[in-house]
Structures are given as C-alpha cells and as structure tokens.
Motif scaffolding. Structure first.
Motif, PDB file in Angstrom:
ATOM      1  N   LEU A 187       0.807  -1.149   0.111  1.00  0.00           N
ATOM      2  CA  LEU A 187      -0.007   0.145  -0.111  1.00  0.00           C
ATOM      3  C   LEU A 187       0.927   1.205  -0.127  1.00  0.00           C
ATOM      4  CD1 LEU A 187      -2.991  -0.870   2.572  1.00  0.00           C
ATOM      5  CD2 LEU A 187      -2.798  -1.147   0.019  1.00  0.00           C
ATOM      6  N   TYR A 188       2.005   1.292   0.669  1.00  0.00           N
ATOM      7  CA  TYR A 188       2.925   2.351   0.867  1.00  0.00           C
ATOM      8  C   TYR A 188       3.603   2.573  -0.787  1.00  0.00           C
ATOM      9  CZ  TYR A 188       6.947   4.995   2.453  1.00  0.00           C
ATOM     10  OH  TYR A 188       8.198   5.800   2.647  1.00  0.00           O
ATOM     11  N   LEU A 208      -4.379   6.027  -7.852  1.00  0.00           N
ATOM     12  CA  LEU A 208      -3.814   5.211  -7.156  1.00  0.00           C
ATOM     13  C   LEU A 208      -3.719   5.759  -5.694  1.00  0.00           C
ATOM     14  CD1 LEU A 208      -0.601   4.331  -9.337  1.00  0.00           C
ATOM     15  CD2 LEU A 208      -2.710   2.963  -9.019  1.00  0.00           C
ATOM     16  N   THR A 209      -3.535   7.108  -5.381  1.00  0.00           N
ATOM     17  CA  THR A 209      -3.335   7.417  -3.966  1.00  0.00           C
ATOM     18  C   THR A 209      -4.805   7.261  -3.164  1.00  0.00           C
ATOM     19  OG1 THR A 209      -3.892   9.808  -4.837  1.00  0.00           O
ATOM     20  CG2 THR A 209      -1.781   9.345  -4.357  1.00  0.00           C
ATOM     21  N   ASP A 226      -3.884  -2.533  16.186  1.00  0.00           N
ATOM     22  CA  ASP A 226      -2.418  -2.792  15.587  1.00  0.00           C
ATOM     23  C   ASP A 226      -2.032  -1.224  15.233  1.00  0.00           C
ATOM     24  OD1 ASP A 226      -0.036  -2.788  14.063  1.00  0.00           O
ATOM     25  OD2 ASP A 226      -0.467  -4.894  13.499  1.00  0.00           O
ATOM     26  N   PRO A 227      -1.143  -0.524  15.866  1.00  0.00           N
ATOM     27  CA  PRO A 227      -0.690   0.995  15.456  1.00  0.00           C
ATOM     28  C   PRO A 227      -0.076   1.042  14.106  1.00  0.00           C
ATOM     29  CG  PRO A 227       0.898   0.063  16.964  1.00  0.00           C
ATOM     30  CD  PRO A 227      -0.013  -1.214  17.047  1.00  0.00           C
ATOM     31  N   GLU A 228       0.439   0.237  13.673  1.00  0.00           N
ATOM     32  CA  GLU A 228       1.230   0.368  12.456  1.00  0.00           C
ATOM     33  C   GLU A 228       0.356   0.658  11.283  1.00  0.00           C
ATOM     34  OE1 GLU A 228       4.874   1.087  11.197  1.00  0.00           O
ATOM     35  OE2 GLU A 228       4.409   1.740  13.352  1.00  0.00           O
ATOM     36  N   PRO A 229      -0.640  -0.219  11.070  1.00  0.00           N
ATOM     37  CA  PRO A 229      -1.726   0.262  10.015  1.00  0.00           C
ATOM     38  C   PRO A 229      -2.330   1.611  10.081  1.00  0.00           C
ATOM     39  CG  PRO A 229      -1.807  -1.956  10.520  1.00  0.00           C
ATOM     40  CD  PRO A 229      -0.908  -1.512  11.567  1.00  0.00           C
ATOM     41  N   ALA A 230      -2.365   2.024  11.450  1.00  0.00           N
ATOM     42  CA  ALA A 230      -2.774   3.379  11.895  1.00  0.00           C
ATOM     43  C   ALA A 230      -1.826   4.231  11.382  1.00  0.00           C
ATOM     44  CB  ALA A 230      -3.339   3.406  13.215  1.00  0.00           C
ATOM     45  N   GLY A 231      -0.745   4.096  11.766  1.00  0.00           N
ATOM     46  CA  GLY A 231       0.396   5.035  11.492  1.00  0.00           C
ATOM     47  C   GLY A 231       0.288   5.256   9.838  1.00  0.00           C
ATOM     48  N   LEU A 232       0.242   4.209   9.133  1.00  0.00           N
ATOM     49  CA  LEU A 232       0.318   4.264   7.544  1.00  0.00           C
ATOM     50  C   LEU A 232      -0.812   4.800   6.978  1.00  0.00           C
ATOM     51  CD1 LEU A 232       1.461   3.085   4.955  1.00  0.00           C
ATOM     52  CD2 LEU A 232       0.169   0.980   5.145  1.00  0.00           C
ATOM     53  N   LEU A 233      -2.151   4.791   7.529  1.00  0.00           N
ATOM     54  CA  LEU A 233      -3.109   5.450   6.897  1.00  0.00           C
ATOM     55  C   LEU A 233      -2.822   6.972   7.278  1.00  0.00           C
ATOM     56  CD1 LEU A 233      -5.817   5.966   5.907  1.00  0.00           C
ATOM     57  CD2 LEU A 233      -6.860   5.213   8.380  1.00  0.00           C
ATOM     58  N   ALA A 234      -2.336   7.252   8.629  1.00  0.00           N
ATOM     59  CA  ALA A 234      -2.228   8.722   9.172  1.00  0.00           C
ATOM     60  C   ALA A 234      -1.246   9.459   8.121  1.00  0.00           C
ATOM     61  CB  ALA A 234      -1.646   8.668  10.316  1.00  0.00           C
ATOM     62  N   LEU A 235      -0.108   8.649   7.920  1.00  0.00           N
ATOM     63  CA  LEU A 235       0.881   9.161   6.872  1.00  0.00           C
ATOM     64  C   LEU A 235       0.365   9.258   5.537  1.00  0.00           C
ATOM     65  CD1 LEU A 235       3.702   9.651   5.869  1.00  0.00           C
ATOM     66  CD2 LEU A 235       3.995   7.155   5.462  1.00  0.00           C
ATOM     67  N   MET A 236      -0.734   8.434   4.852  1.00  0.00           N
ATOM     68  CA  MET A 236      -1.087   8.801   3.820  1.00  0.00           C
ATOM     69  C   MET A 236      -2.061  10.075   3.804  1.00  0.00           C
ATOM     70  SD  MET A 236      -2.289   5.079   2.231  1.00  0.00           S
ATOM     71  CE  MET A 236      -1.023   3.816   2.029  1.00  0.00           C
ATOM     72  N   LEU A 237      -2.949  10.181   4.802  1.00  0.00           N
ATOM     73  CA  LEU A 237      -3.696  11.345   4.826  1.00  0.00           C
ATOM     74  C   LEU A 237      -2.837  12.692   4.995  1.00  0.00           C
ATOM     75  CD1 LEU A 237      -6.231   9.598   7.180  1.00  0.00           C
ATOM     76  CD2 LEU A 237      -6.598  10.177   4.659  1.00  0.00           C
ATOM     77  N   LEU A 238      -1.821  12.683   6.010  1.00  0.00           N
ATOM     78  CA  LEU A 238      -1.143  14.113   5.945  1.00  0.00           C
ATOM     79  C   LEU A 238      -0.638  14.248   4.697  1.00  0.00           C
ATOM     80  CD1 LEU A 238       0.153  13.154   9.693  1.00  0.00           C
ATOM     81  CD2 LEU A 238      -1.530  14.813   9.253  1.00  0.00           C
ATOM     82  N   ILE A 239       0.053  13.289   4.170  1.00  0.00           N
ATOM     83  CA  ILE A 239       0.558  13.860   2.834  1.00  0.00           C
ATOM     84  C   ILE A 239      -0.313  14.189   1.743  1.00  0.00           C
ATOM     85  CG2 ILE A 239       2.199  12.875   0.966  1.00  0.00           C
ATOM     86  CD1 ILE A 239       3.560  11.518   3.156  1.00  0.00           C
TER      87      ILE A 239
END
Length: 412
Positions: A187-188, A208-209, A226-239
C-alpha cells in the motif's frame, strides 16, 4: 447513463480488484481469474464507450469474467463433473445483482497476493499488478529492472500461488503478521507511485493514491488495535492533504516551502493527526508511525518558516535506524540542511555517499543529485549547482519534476 472515457477508466480501475476477488473466492485459480478479469475489462471499455453504463457495473463485469473463466476451465479440464459445478456457479451469478457484487474483496485479495509461499519482491509486484492496477512497466521501473524481468516475476508468482493451493479466505493459522507487513509495504508503494509518478506528464495519479487510502482504511478497520496500519493511514492522509497545492495551474511542481498552506485540506490533516496521536505510544514505534509523525510536524506549521526542522531531523535519524534506506538517508540530509545549515548537510551527504553510493544507485541518484544541487546553491557554488540540477533533470522520467529542476539550473 453515459460516461466519459476518463470516468469509465476510473470505474474499471476501482472495480477490477473486486471482480478478481469474486472470481478467486469462488473458483481459486488466481492466474486464470486474472486473465478472465482482463478480458471483462477490455469488453467493458469497448462496449461502455458506445452504450450506456449498466445499472450495476460490478455485476456486469463479474458475469462476463465468470463466463470467460468457465470457458477457459472447460477447455482445460477433462473432468466433466467439475465442469458442471462451474456451470452451476455461473448460473448462481446470472441475476442482475449477484451477491458477490456487494462484497468487498480487496483485503482478502491483498492477503492472497502476500501469501507466504511468495518472496517479498513477488508479493509486492503481484499486488501492485492485481490490486493497485500498475502496469508491468511501472512496477519494473520502481524496482530498477527490465519490464521482461518483472513480467516473468509476476507470472511465476501467479503460478506459485496456484501450485501452493492457497485458499482465498484468511484463517487464523496463517502467518498474518508477515502478510500484514507485506500488505502495508504494498500500500505504501502504491501510494508513493500515485503521489509522484515515476514516468509521464503528470506529477500525481489520484486514482492510485485514492485506492491506497481506501484499502488502508479497510486494513485499519480489520486490525484496529495494531498501531502500524493506523500510522500508515495517518501518513497517507497527512501527505495527501497537500495534494491540491503541489502543482501550479500549468502543471508545474510547487515545492513544499512555496505551497499555499491555507489550501491544505484541514479535515484530512485533523484525521491524520488524531490517528498518529492515538497510535504513537502503542509499543515500539515502527517505520509508518515515524513517517506519519514527520508529516504531522510539517502539517502543524502554519508557514514554512515555522517548521520544526530539528524535530524532523531527529525523527529521520530514528527512522534511519528502523529503515536504513537511501531515500530515508537523503530525507535526513534535507532536514539537517534546514535545521543546521547546508555545510553540515553537505558533509553528511558526502559521508552517506561514501558508505552507500547514493549518487550512483538507480533508486536514489536523481534525488541525491537534486539535493546536492540545492546544497551547493545555498553555499554559493552556482556552477556546481547547475551541473547537479541538469543531471537530476536528465535522470528523472517525471516531466513536471524535470521541468522544475531544469528551471532551477537556469537560475529561476
């Protein structure tokens, strides 16, 4: 109703993984199912351009793909009893609104593509192809290999899934942790390819985004603790909150420091910041939470001059310990330049290049030359900066990025 070619293309890209998931869930045979889906997509792209869209596009695609798949299985199979079972399955999906059409198969499809029988590289490549919709050429470029090499890798991955007898549904005895990590990586990469495309006339591909964010939301809902999928989603949203300000009206790239931050999507920033705030303290911090924290620092600065670059440099140093990639190292160089000046950053870049060959590696060289150009410009060495800007412009295949670097070489 009728639809434009662009709208049809977007619809087909959105529905393709759902149709593929429906076929694999019912029949297995990932490789044959993907070929059937491609036939259905081709039929739709031709018919829908001249006719009105069907009332339920996904149902239409599933029916066509099922028929293509049954034809293939009938031709390949000498087992008449199994053939009858497949025909019976086809009949169950002949109604206008088949049950499978309302079922979201994206996550199960992702987990299948990340099956433990596959190598890490094959998992990512196959998922980018089957779920992300990237072409084989785009995936090959991202990995620095030829298109033929990548095509062989994807084909072998599909064959390996077939040989392994992998089930489409997930069960608790599977290696969920390993497959989850592979899914997040996929996903990243899908998001990154959409945010700055490797080749072409456009800087971004919002299809794609958007798809990466959509599936990341599903992944977070599947494993909310699980905190890492939450972190991944947060990263995508913030960018992604900056998307509207990354290009000018003529399509030219606008650097982060020059973007109009009043146009950043504040609702998206708030959602991403809340996600990373809630996930930050849950266990050892991983790569996606660290990157989300960096994006949150950028998002919290009302103007570029108020960015806390020292905090960002510290976060990149921590990220480098977790993921010592060339891209992360170069990002730390940029942060150090803003926090402590170009001279210190140039010293760091020379050291990292000696140790890791950043100026020569295919995946980092264009960015490394661009960063060195900015550093040389800041130190007053205009001639050397121009040389690096031109080199970086020649290395990238993204046209807006190349135009930006060329203008910088000309002193604009």
């Amino acid at each position: 109703m009728t639809a434009s070619p662009d709208a049809i293309e977007h619809l087909l890209r959105t529905e393709a993984p759902q149709v593929l998931g429906a076929l694999v869930r019912r029949f297995g045979h990932f490789d044959i199912a993907e070929e059937a889906v491609q036939d259905a997509l081709l039929a739709a792209s031709q018919q829908w351009r001249t006719d009105v869209l069907p009332e339920n596009p996904r149902s239409w695609l599933i029916r066509i793909a099922y028929r293509r798949m049954i034809d293939t299985l009938r031709a390949e199979s000498a087992d008449r009893r199994r053939e009858k079972e497949y025909v019976a399955s086809e009949q169950r999906f002949s109604s206008p609104h088949p049950t499978a059409a309302s079922h979201d198969d994206s996550l199960n499809l992702l987990l299948l593509c990340c099956h433990p029988a596959l190598s890490s590289a094959s998992r990512i490549a196959l998922t980018l192809r089957a779920v992300g919709g990237l072409t084989t050429a785009e995936i090959a470029h991202a990995y620095g290999v030829t298109e033929q090499t990548m095509a062989v890798r994807i084909s072998r991955a599909k064959q390996q899934i077939r040989k392994s007898g992998a089930r489409f549904e997930f069960i608790v005895d599977d290696d969920f942790s390993g497959r989850l990590s592979a899914v997040m990586r996929v996903l990243y990469l899908i998001f990154n390819e959409g945010y700055t495309v490797t080749t072409g006339t456009e800087l971004t591909r919002t299809d794609l985004t958007g798809e990466a964010i959509r599936i990341a939301r599903l992944l977070h809902a599947l494993v909310p603790d699980d905190p890492e999928p939450a972190g991944l989603l947060a990263l995508m949203l913030l960018i992604d909150s900056r998307r509207a300000t990354r290009t000018a009206a003529n399509g030219d790239l606008v650097p982060l420091a020059d973007q109009d931050r009043t146009r950043w999507d504040q609702a998206t920033i708030y959602e991403g910041a809340e996600l990373i705030r809630a996930a930050w303290s849950q266990g050892d911090v991983g790569t996606y939470r660290l990157q989300a924290a960096i994006a949150a620092v950028h998002a919290s600065a009302p103007v570029a001059e108020e960015t806390d670059w020292e905090q960002i440099a510290a976060l990149y140093l921590a990220l480098e310990q977790v993921e010592p990639s060339g891209i992360v190292m170069l990002a730390r160089v940029v942060a150090v330049a803003h926090a402590f000046g170009p001279a210190r950053a140039n010293t760091l870049l020379r050291q990292l290049d000696r140790d890791h060959g950043l100026l020569q590696h295919p995946l980092t060289m264009h960015r490394a030359h661009a960063i060195r150009a900015h550093l040389r410009e800041a130190e007053g060495d205009a001639a050397a900066a121009r040389e690096d800007f031109l080199a970086a412009a020649d290395m990238t295949k993204n046209e807006p990025e190349s135009r930006y670097l060329s203008r910088k070489a000309d002193g604009e």
